[in-house]
Design a protein around this motif. Structure first.
Motif, PDB file in Angstrom:
ATOM      1  N   LEU A  36      44.396 -74.576  26.900  1.00  0.00           N
ATOM      2  CA  LEU A  36      43.969 -75.848  26.327  1.00  0.00           C
ATOM      3  C   LEU A  36      44.541 -76.029  24.916  1.00  0.00           C
ATOM      4  O   LEU A  36      45.127 -77.065  24.592  1.00  0.00           O
ATOM      5  CB  LEU A  36      42.441 -75.903  26.292  1.00  0.00           C
ATOM      6  N   LEU A  37      44.380 -75.008  24.080  1.00  0.00           N
ATOM      7  CA  LEU A  37      44.817 -75.119  22.687  1.00  0.00           C
ATOM      8  C   LEU A  37      46.336 -75.269  22.598  1.00  0.00           C
ATOM      9  O   LEU A  37      46.846 -76.082  21.828  1.00  0.00           O
ATOM     10  CB  LEU A  37      44.365 -73.890  21.886  1.00  0.00           C
ATOM     11  N   ASN A  38      47.058 -74.488  23.398  1.00  0.00           N
ATOM     12  CA  ASN A  38      48.519 -74.559  23.344  1.00  0.00           C
ATOM     13  C   ASN A  38      49.030 -75.885  23.877  1.00  0.00           C
ATOM     14  O   ASN A  38      49.935 -76.487  23.310  1.00  0.00           O
ATOM     15  CB  ASN A  38      49.143 -73.391  24.119  1.00  0.00           C
ATOM     16  N   TYR A  39      48.449 -76.341  24.973  1.00  0.00           N
ATOM     17  CA  TYR A  39      48.914 -77.594  25.572  1.00  0.00           C
ATOM     18  C   TYR A  39      48.568 -78.779  24.672  1.00  0.00           C
ATOM     19  O   TYR A  39      49.378 -79.683  24.479  1.00  0.00           O
ATOM     20  CB  TYR A  39      48.307 -77.773  26.964  1.00  0.00           C
ATOM     21  N   CYS A  40      47.380 -78.772  24.092  1.00  0.00           N
ATOM     22  CA  CYS A  40      46.958 -79.889  23.227  1.00  0.00           C
ATOM     23  C   CYS A  40      47.411 -79.692  21.782  1.00  0.00           C
ATOM     24  O   CYS A  40      47.132 -80.522  20.934  1.00  0.00           O
ATOM     25  CB  CYS A  40      45.440 -80.070  23.291  1.00  0.00           C
ATOM     26  N   LYS A  41      48.070 -78.566  21.532  1.00  0.00           N
ATOM     27  CA  LYS A  41      48.562 -78.233  20.180  1.00  0.00           C
ATOM     28  C   LYS A  41      47.437 -78.300  19.145  1.00  0.00           C
ATOM     29  O   LYS A  41      47.557 -78.945  18.095  1.00  0.00           O
ATOM     30  CB  LYS A  41      49.701 -79.175  19.761  1.00  0.00           C
ATOM     31  N   ILE A  42      46.343 -77.651  19.458  1.00  0.00           N
ATOM     32  CA  ILE A  42      45.210 -77.595  18.534  1.00  0.00           C
ATOM     33  C   ILE A  42      45.286 -76.276  17.770  1.00  0.00           C
ATOM     34  O   ILE A  42      45.181 -75.208  18.367  1.00  0.00           O
ATOM     35  CB  ILE A  42      43.883 -77.691  19.317  1.00  0.00           C
ATOM     36  N   GLY A  43      45.533 -76.371  16.462  1.00  0.00           N
ATOM     37  CA  GLY A  43      45.680 -75.176  15.643  1.00  0.00           C
ATOM     38  C   GLY A  43      44.627 -75.131  14.545  1.00  0.00           C
ATOM     39  O   GLY A  43      43.597 -75.812  14.627  1.00  0.00           O
ATOM     40  N   THR A  44      44.933 -74.354  13.499  1.00  0.00           N
ATOM     41  CA  THR A  44      43.928 -74.152  12.443  1.00  0.00           C
ATOM     42  C   THR A  44      43.676 -75.401  11.597  1.00  0.00           C
ATOM     43  O   THR A  44      42.731 -75.449  10.824  1.00  0.00           O
ATOM     44  CB  THR A  44      44.329 -72.990  11.506  1.00  0.00           C
ATOM     45  N   GLU A  45      44.547 -76.416  11.719  1.00  0.00           N
ATOM     46  CA  GLU A  45      44.268 -77.659  10.978  1.00  0.00           C
ATOM     47  C   GLU A  45      43.078 -78.397  11.617  1.00  0.00           C
ATOM     48  O   GLU A  45      42.450 -79.234  10.980  1.00  0.00           O
ATOM     49  CB  GLU A  45      45.518 -78.552  10.863  1.00  0.00           C
ATOM     50  N   ILE A  46      42.765 -78.040  12.877  1.00  0.00           N
ATOM     51  CA  ILE A  46      41.606 -78.655  13.548  1.00  0.00           C
ATOM     52  C   ILE A  46      40.457 -77.637  13.630  1.00  0.00           C
ATOM     53  O   ILE A  46      39.337 -77.907  13.207  1.00  0.00           O
ATOM     54  CB  ILE A  46      41.978 -79.107  14.983  1.00  0.00           C
ATOM     55  N   LEU A  47      40.753 -76.462  14.209  1.00  0.00           N
ATOM     56  CA  LEU A  47      39.710 -75.436  14.357  1.00  0.00           C
ATOM     57  C   LEU A  47      39.929 -74.347  13.303  1.00  0.00           C
ATOM     58  O   LEU A  47      40.937 -73.639  13.331  1.00  0.00           O
ATOM     59  CB  LEU A  47      39.786 -74.783  15.747  1.00  0.00           C
ATOM     60  N   ASP A  48      38.994 -74.201  12.393  1.00  0.00           N
ATOM     61  CA  ASP A  48      39.160 -73.204  11.326  1.00  0.00           C
ATOM     62  C   ASP A  48      39.258 -71.793  11.891  1.00  0.00           C
ATOM     63  O   ASP A  48      39.985 -70.962  11.387  1.00  0.00           O
ATOM     64  CB  ASP A  48      37.984 -73.256  10.351  1.00  0.00           C
ATOM     65  N   TYR A  49      38.439 -71.549  12.916  1.00  0.00           N
ATOM     66  CA  TYR A  49      38.424 -70.226  13.556  1.00  0.00           C
ATOM     67  C   TYR A  49      37.707 -70.368  14.883  1.00  0.00           C
ATOM     68  O   TYR A  49      37.170 -71.447  15.205  1.00  0.00           O
ATOM     69  CB  TYR A  49      37.731 -69.184  12.662  1.00  0.00           C
ATOM     70  N   ILE A  50      37.687 -69.278  15.645  1.00  0.00           N
ATOM     71  CA  ILE A  50      36.951 -69.263  16.910  1.00  0.00           C
ATOM     72  C   ILE A  50      36.022 -68.058  16.870  1.00  0.00           C
ATOM     73  O   ILE A  50      36.391 -67.009  16.333  1.00  0.00           O
ATOM     74  CB  ILE A  50      37.921 -69.144  18.114  1.00  0.00           C
ATOM     75  N   THR A  51      34.823 -68.193  17.405  1.00  0.00           N
ATOM     76  CA  THR A  51      33.921 -67.043  17.415  1.00  0.00           C
ATOM     77  C   THR A  51      33.808 -66.470  18.831  1.00  0.00           C
ATOM     78  O   THR A  51      34.026 -67.174  19.807  1.00  0.00           O
ATOM     79  CB  THR A  51      32.516 -67.408  16.900  1.00  0.00           C
ATOM     80  N   GLU A  52      33.475 -65.208  18.903  1.00  0.00           N
ATOM     81  CA  GLU A  52      33.469 -64.459  20.170  1.00  0.00           C
ATOM     82  C   GLU A  52      32.401 -63.383  20.150  1.00  0.00           C
ATOM     83  O   GLU A  52      31.936 -62.972  19.092  1.00  0.00           O
ATOM     84  CB  GLU A  52      34.819 -63.740  20.314  1.00  0.00           C
ATOM     85  N   ARG A  53      32.050 -62.915  21.355  1.00  0.00           N
ATOM     86  CA  ARG A  53      31.166 -61.753  21.469  1.00  0.00           C
ATOM     87  C   ARG A  53      31.971 -60.493  21.716  1.00  0.00           C
ATOM     88  O   ARG A  53      31.509 -59.392  21.466  1.00  0.00           O
ATOM     89  CB  ARG A  53      30.241 -61.902  22.681  1.00  0.00           C
ATOM     90  N   SER A  54      33.171 -60.651  22.305  1.00  0.00           N
ATOM     91  CA  SER A  54      33.902 -59.475  22.771  1.00  0.00           C
ATOM     92  C   SER A  54      34.628 -58.761  21.634  1.00  0.00           C
ATOM     93  O   SER A  54      35.438 -59.350  20.910  1.00  0.00           O
ATOM     94  CB  SER A  54      34.929 -59.895  23.814  1.00  0.00           C
ATOM     95  N   ASN A  55      34.358 -57.457  21.532  1.00  0.00           N
ATOM     96  CA  ASN A  55      35.037 -56.650  20.519  1.00  0.00           C
ATOM     97  C   ASN A  55      36.524 -56.528  20.772  1.00  0.00           C
ATOM     98  O   ASN A  55      37.281 -56.144  19.888  1.00  0.00           O
ATOM     99  CB  ASN A  55      34.429 -55.243  20.492  1.00  0.00           C
ATOM    100  N   LEU A  56      36.948 -56.832  22.000  1.00  0.00           N
ATOM    101  CA  LEU A  56      38.381 -56.743  22.307  1.00  0.00           C
ATOM    102  C   LEU A  56      39.149 -57.947  21.742  1.00  0.00           C
ATOM    103  O   LEU A  56      40.361 -57.960  21.724  1.00  0.00           O
ATOM    104  CB  LEU A  56      38.608 -56.634  23.820  1.00  0.00           C
ATOM    105  N   LYS A  57      38.410 -58.962  21.277  1.00  0.00           N
ATOM    106  CA  LYS A  57      39.077 -60.158  20.749  1.00  0.00           C
ATOM    107  C   LYS A  57      38.804 -60.379  19.257  1.00  0.00           C
ATOM    108  O   LYS A  57      39.663 -60.911  18.547  1.00  0.00           O
ATOM    109  CB  LYS A  57      38.630 -61.392  21.537  1.00  0.00           C
ATOM    110  N   ILE A  58      37.607 -59.980  18.817  1.00  0.00           N
ATOM    111  CA  ILE A  58      37.226 -60.197  17.418  1.00  0.00           C
ATOM    112  C   ILE A  58      38.242 -59.498  16.500  1.00  0.00           C
ATOM    113  O   ILE A  58      38.636 -58.370  16.763  1.00  0.00           O
ATOM    114  CB  ILE A  58      35.796 -59.668  17.156  1.00  0.00           C
TER     115      ILE A  58
END
Ligand code: SAH
Ligand code: ZN
Length: 410
Positions: A328-350
């Protein structure tokens, strides 16, 4: 690896491309800070329909070792919804087929071993096959016997010699990840007892089209399964798809039950799903072209909503960083100018950055600490659970945005 010129199920060259999502990096290849400096490989992401058997499939195959390795970040134990789905699945299968205690169950793409732990508590012997060594290790630590390799007919022979035949082979959200399906069936044929069954579960193409779930398209998902091509494919190996059940997981999945030809009566569910597919015209070029138009419109709709909020000075972040979110983000070209960050529960991604758009991934606690105005739920298939987990954020005035099928604020 390469462009795919023939259908992976029926080998027909008669395929039509109906959707082009451009180039993208593999959706689960989260980056460390150091890796941000390297060039990121991007591969074509486009979808074809086979005009002969009806299998919907990617036009380009990324080498599996680049996606399924020691850095694979998806753990199927991450959500309660997922875990309880798989535990119930094990119980249901044992009951439906009256499995004797000690029967052998082999799960392909067993990940951290959630489904097998369900079978184990029902008294079955279990074995997982899981090439991503990090998640395989977690399964082993939890007492689930696991071989960390790609499933193949060669491996099947080895397993058969060491452990004997399997009564059940399961593959949830993995059959669609495999390029060489002939070898998958060959392997299953080696392993299965005469009365043995294969249970495959995967998101259903009908739901993907109906609910505009185009973000489930990424390089790991080589096929977008439906009944018509599945029946035709297994017939070729003298196997029957003898039953099927709709499941709500992952936006609507179909569970296929497959056995050796003539061993079991064919349920009426098979013809019902075939009829549904005809009614929904999922194999018609017109329907697929419409879907493709709807995808483009969705991108505009989402970008308009987000940029309007930004214009009003709102702070927006993402919550949950699933593979689909990266499509979704890559196709819609949504980067940090829109989303400051993303939050997660998984330690494999944080602590990592999303592939392509390089948005930093923090722990869910940030939602409470930072109180952004809006949180875009990327794992919309677990939206209920995510909102429940982050109830405190909402009770303090935070709002959620669910992007699929149409962007809406909750
Ligand atoms: N079965 C779990 C995990 C799905 S994710 C669930 O339904 O939640 C897909 C999993 O399949 C990953 O863990 C991946 O490493 C594994 N996988 C991918 N290709 C595979 C192959 N050829 N053989 C076995 N496992 C594979
Ligand atoms: Zn085909």
């Amino acid at each position: 690896m390469s462009n795919k010129n023939v259908c992976r199920m029926c080998q027909s060259p008669n395929m039509t491309k109906f959707l082009d999502l451009g180039f993208a990096p593999p959706s689960d290849n989260f980056l460390t800070k150091e890796q941000l400096n390297n060039e990121e490989a991007q591969y074509p992401l486009n979808v074809h329909i086979c005009n002969d058997c009806g299998l919907c499939q990617l036009g380009y195959v990324v080498p599996p070792e680049l996606m399924f390795n020691e850095n694979y970040p998806y753990e199927s134990s991450m959500t309660k919804t997922g875990s309880s789905h798989f535990i119930s699945m094990a119980i249901e299968i044992c009951k439906k087929f009256n499995l004797m205690p000690d029967s052998m169950v082999i799960d392909i793409g067993s990940n951290v071993g959630v489904l097998l732990s369900g079978f184990k508590s029902q008294g079955m012997r279990v074995l997982g096959v899981e090439p991503s060594s990090n998640v395989a290790k977690i399964a082993i630590k939890n007492g689930i016997d696991t071989i960390s390799e790609f499933f193949s007919s060669k491996l099947a022979l080895k397993i058969c010699q060491q452990k004997g035949n399997a009564s059940v082979i399961t593959g949830t959200n993995v059959f669609a990840h495999i390029d060489d399906l002939n070898d998958f069936v060959k392997a299953a044929d080696v392993l299965l007892t005469e009365e043995g069954i294969i249970v495959i579960e995967a998101p259903y193409l009908v739901n993907m089209l109906d609910n505009l779930e185009y973000d489930t398209i990424y390089h790991e998902h080589l096929s977008y399964l439906s009944m018509k091509p599945m029946v035709k494919f297994f017939k070729r190996f003298r196997m029957d798809v003898f039953d099927a059940e709709m499941q709500s997981i992952h936006g609507g999945s179909l569970r296929y039950f497959i056995g050796r030809e003539g061993k079991r009566p064919i349920s009426k569910h098979i013809s019902e799903f075939l009829l549904l597919e005809e009614k929904k015209k999922i194999y018609s070029e017109e329907r697929l072209k419409n879907f493709s138009e709807d995808v483009k419109n969705h991108r505009n709709e989402l970008n308009t909503l987000l940029s309007n909020l930004k214009k009003q000075g709102k702070k927006i972040v993402g919550v949950s960083a699933p593979a689909k979110g990266n499509t979704l983000l890559n196709y819609c070209k949504i980067g940090t100018e829109i989303l400051d960050y993303i939050t997660e529960r998984s330690n494999l991604k944080i602590g990592k950055y999303t592939p392509g758009m390089h948005i930093p991934v923090y722990s869910d606690d940030m939602l409470i600490k930072d109180k952004p105005d809006y949180a875009l739920i990327l794992a919309w298939n677990f939206a209920e659970e995510i909102m429940r987990n982050n109830e405190q954020y909402r009770s303090k005035g935070g709002k959620f945005i669910v992007p699929i099928p149409h962007p809406h604020i909750i």
